[in-house]
Enzyme design. Structure first.
Site, PDB file in Angstrom:
ATOM      1  N   THR A   1       0.852  -1.179   0.000  1.00  0.00           N
ATOM      2  CA  THR A   1       0.000   0.000   0.000  1.00  0.00           C
ATOM      3  C   THR A   1       0.888   1.230   0.000  1.00  0.00           C
ATOM      4  OG1 THR A   1      -1.561  -1.233   1.343  1.00  0.00           O
ATOM      5  CG2 THR A   1      -1.887   1.129   1.200  1.00  0.00           C
ATOM      6  N   CYS A   2       0.561   2.185  -0.834  1.00  0.00           N
ATOM      7  CA  CYS A   2       1.359   3.407  -0.899  1.00  0.00           C
ATOM      8  C   CYS A   2       1.153   4.233   0.371  1.00  0.00           C
ATOM      9  CB  CYS A   2       1.013   4.212  -2.145  1.00  0.00           C
ATOM     10  SG  CYS A   2      -0.630   4.958  -2.153  1.00  0.00           S
ATOM     11  N   ASP A   3       2.135   5.046   0.704  1.00  0.00           N
ATOM     12  CA  ASP A   3       2.077   5.867   1.901  1.00  0.00           C
ATOM     13  C   ASP A   3       0.885   6.813   1.865  1.00  0.00           C
ATOM     14  OD1 ASP A   3       3.189   6.782   4.419  1.00  0.00           O
ATOM     15  OD2 ASP A   3       3.730   8.627   3.332  1.00  0.00           O
TER      16      ASP A   3
END
Length: 98
Positions: A1-3
């Site tokens: 998951t991207c930040d």
């Protein structure tokens, strides 16, 4: 998951997370996102994009997103009939979390 996606999920506790790599994006949502955001839906700064050949980059964006779902800019937030792309201050304000 991207930040950025993690920040959005944390700020939107009732949101349902969809992993586009394993689950994909439902076609009606993807069609609406393509209509709303056009080429801005493609993340041309991603590692996935940099790994594509010139011929692949020149192909149809809809096909690219089906073949390489990680190319989609994220988060894509569906709020009823409204779609939001990214986690900008404008999006946060619109969703009432800024």
């Amino acid at each position: 998951t991207c930040d950025t996606c993690r920040k959005a999920i944390k700020a939107l506790p009732d949101a349902r997370f969809v992993d586009v790599r394993s689950e994909g994006v439902p076609e009606p949502v993807m069609a609406a996102a393509r209509a709303a955001f056009g080429d801005a839906l493609l993340n041309t700064r991603s590692t996935t994009w940099r790994g594509l050949s010139e011929a692949e980059r020149a192909s149809d964006p809809a096909t690219l997103l089906k073949t390489h779902p990680a190319l989609m800019k994220r988060p894509l937030i569906a709020d009823g009939d409204a779609l939001h792309l990214g986690w900008t201050r404008d999006v946060q304000a619109t969703l009432g979390v800024a």
